[in-house]
Enzyme design. Structure first.
Site, short mmCIF file in Angstrom:
data_model
loop_
_atom_site.label_atom_id
_atom_site.label_comp_id
_atom_site.label_asym_id
_atom_site.label_seq_id
_atom_site.Cartn_x
_atom_site.Cartn_y
_atom_site.Cartn_z
N GLN A 70 -12.28 -3.87 -0.65
CA GLN A 70 -11.82 -5.05 0.09
C GLN A 70 -12.91 -5.56 1.02
OE1 GLN A 70 -9.21 -5.16 3.57
NE2 GLN A 70 -7.75 -6.34 2.36
N CYS A 100 -6.13 -9.91 8.22
CA CYS A 100 -6.33 -9.00 9.36
C CYS A 100 -6.11 -9.74 10.68
CB CYS A 100 -7.73 -8.40 9.32
SG CYS A 100 -7.97 -7.26 10.69
N LYS A 139 -5.44 -10.50 -0.15
CA LYS A 139 -4.34 -9.91 0.63
C LYS A 139 -4.20 -10.73 1.90
CE LYS A 139 -2.78 -5.61 2.79
NZ LYS A 139 -3.07 -5.80 4.20
N ASN A 200 4.18 -6.12 0.38
CA ASN A 200 3.73 -5.15 1.39
C ASN A 200 4.45 -5.35 2.72
OD1 ASN A 200 1.02 -5.14 3.64
ND2 ASN A 200 1.81 -3.25 2.77
N GLY A 201 4.77 -4.22 3.35
CA GLY A 201 5.34 -4.26 4.70
C GLY A 201 6.59 -3.42 4.83
N ASP A 202 6.46 -2.34 5.61
CA ASP A 202 7.61 -1.50 5.96
C ASP A 202 8.25 -0.75 4.79
OD1 ASP A 202 7.34 -2.02 8.62
OD2 ASP A 202 8.71 -3.71 8.62
N GLY A 224 1.25 1.14 3.34
CA GLY A 224 0.22 1.43 4.34
C GLY A 224 0.64 2.59 5.22
N ARG A 225 1.20 2.26 6.38
CA ARG A 225 1.48 3.28 7.39
C ARG A 225 2.37 4.41 6.89
NH1 ARG A 225 3.86 -0.82 11.44
NH2 ARG A 225 4.50 -1.61 9.40
C1 LIG Z 1 -4.58 1.55 10.93
C2 LIG Z 1 -4.45 0.33 10.06
C3 LIG Z 1 -5.59 -0.23 9.52
C4 LIG Z 1 -5.48 -1.36 8.68
N1 LIG Z 1 -6.60 -1.87 8.11
C5 LIG Z 1 -6.49 -2.88 7.20
C6 LIG Z 1 -7.61 -3.32 6.45
O1 LIG Z 1 -8.73 -2.80 6.59
N2 LIG Z 1 -7.41 -4.35 5.57
C7 LIG Z 1 -6.19 -4.94 5.36
O2 LIG Z 1 -6.05 -5.84 4.55
N3 LIG Z 1 -5.11 -4.51 6.05
C8 LIG Z 1 -5.23 -3.49 6.93
N4 LIG Z 1 -4.12 -3.01 7.56
C9 LIG Z 1 -2.80 -3.58 7.19
C10 LIG Z 1 -2.16 -2.78 6.06
O3 LIG Z 1 -2.93 -2.85 4.88
C11 LIG Z 1 -0.74 -3.28 5.77
O4 LIG Z 1 -0.81 -4.63 5.37
C12 LIG Z 1 0.19 -3.19 6.96
O5 LIG Z 1 0.05 -1.94 7.61
C13 LIG Z 1 1.66 -3.38 6.55
O6 LIG Z 1 2.04 -2.42 5.59
P1 LIG Z 1 2.88 -1.10 6.01
O7 LIG Z 1 4.12 -1.56 6.70
O8 LIG Z 1 3.16 -0.39 4.71
O9 LIG Z 1 2.01 -0.30 6.94
C14 LIG Z 1 -4.21 -1.91 8.42
C15 LIG Z 1 -3.07 -1.35 8.99
C16 LIG Z 1 -3.17 -0.23 9.79
C17 LIG Z 1 -1.92 0.37 10.37
#
Ligand SMILES: Cc1cc2nc3c(=O)[nH]c(=O)nc-3n(C[C@H](O)[C@H](O)[C@H](O)COP(=O)(O)O)c2cc1C
Length: 346
Positions: A70, A100, A139, A200-202, A224-225
């Protein structure tokens, strides 16, 4: 879902996360069933200047493929040049970060800031598509804030630019990570889009992932998280999607074993010092909810010596065996199972 030569049915994807999705974590997530993994975001400017630390973020192991690199940046020229360099590392495709929210990115016109400049966003995407033979994906988020949600306007622009898929985090930039991701909006994006949509999300549990597919009709889901310290989630999602039930919940032995494996890989890839230090942020999530863990966690996050950290983890495993004999481990397993979207909602 088809992106270039990749063709995976209902893929479950590890989201890009800065300081989290490095080579060691990506490799572990692949082993536990993530279908595709993303690198941390990589600055196009730093990449084109050849900054060693940034170039190393792109190194991909055979065992982690299919992996995606990315990129972020605010200039079409820099992004296209960086994409050519990134393509040499052999990713499955290249993803552009237009979502971001953090100041050091969005404050400089990159990431989510491009949601305010859809034409520029599309120009960057088009320049990258032209520059490389690989598929290029994006994204992004729903918009800058609730009052200016413009994702439905952005989708056709990016499609005209030639992108191969779109991952959507169901929040706006202003929402950062607050509240609950809006899956209704992702469903609307899916209705509008011609290219595959990755939702994506939650997603915190396997059932959340299944519900995300149902609710949005998306072609893939991205976690993600929910995967931090919990790569086991990928196995659970796979089992639920393809076999109809979650088959296993990791116990303390598996959690500790994977934390140790992660630490070893981190040291192997980053050296003793950085590998040990950078692992510190992961202990809390691997050990989350385990009995009498705060003392252990506090020691681990102060430990500079990776061998000593492994000893602490092994000693804690023996301690957990005693709790297990005393019947106290059950409370912990329950806690993990309850870590769901519905609880977050409350
Ligand atoms: C610690 C952290 C770092 C992240 N870094 C990036 C990143 O480098 N590029 C990106 O597109 N999103 C980044 N995100 C966003 C995640 O890819 C994702 O879109 C977001 O956490 C929502 O998904 P989730 O609810 O499954 O965590 C980051 C999120 C977290 C928590």
């Amino acid at each position: 879902m088809r992106i270039g030569e990749l063709d995976i049915e209902r893929p479950v994807i590890l989201a890009p996360m800065e300081d989290v999705t490095d080579r060691s974590f990506r490799k572990i997530c692949r082993r536990f069933g993530a279908d595709i993994v993303y690198t941390e975001f990589i600055s196009s400017e730093a990449l084109r200047r050849g900054i060693d630390k940034i170039v190393r973020k792109m190194l991909l192991d055979e065992s982690e493929r299919p992996a995606v690199i990315q990129l972020f940046g605010d200039s079409a020229e820099a992004m296209a040049e960086a994409a050519v360099i990134a393509a040499e590392a052999g990713p499955a495709y290249i993803d552009l970060n237009f979502g971001c929210p953090v100041k050091k990115v969005a404050g400089r016109g990159a990431g989510a800031a491009l949601l305010k400049e859809p034409e520029k966003m599309a120009r960057i995407a088009e320049a990258v598509v032209r520059a490389v033979d690989l598929p290029v994906t994006v994204k992004t988020r729903l918009g800058w804030d609730r009052e200016s949600i413009n994702i439905l306007d952005i989708v056709p622009r990016l499609e005209d630019a030639g992108i191969g898929a779109l991952a959507v985090h169901g929040r706006t930039r202003s929402e950062m990570y607050r509240g609950i991701a809006d899956w209704d909006w992702i469903a609307r994006v899916k209705e509008r889009a011609v290219v595959p949509v990755i939702a994506n999300g939650d997603i915190w549990t396997a059932h959340d992932a299944l519900e995300m597919f149902r609710h949005t009709g998306a072609d893939g889901v991205m976690i993600g998280r929910g995967a931090i310290g919990n790569p086991f989630l990928f196995t659970q999602v796979r089992d639920l999607l393809h076999e109809g039930a979650v088959k296993s919940t990791p116990g303390f032995r598996e959690r500790i074993a994977v934390a140790i494996e992660h630490l070893r890989l981190s040291v192997e890839y980053k050296g003793e010092k950085s590998g040990t230090l950078e692992m510190r942020r992961h202990y809390a999530t691997y050990l989350k909810g385990m009995p009498r863990v705060s003392r252990v966690r506090n020691r681990l996050v102060r430990e500079d010596d990776w061998r000593a950290a492994i000893e602490i983890l092994e000693a804690y495993e023996s301690e957990c065996e005693v709790y297990e004999r005393e019947g106290k481990i059950g409370e912990y397993a329950e806690f993990l199972n309850d870590h769901s979207r519905r609880l977050v909602l409350k």
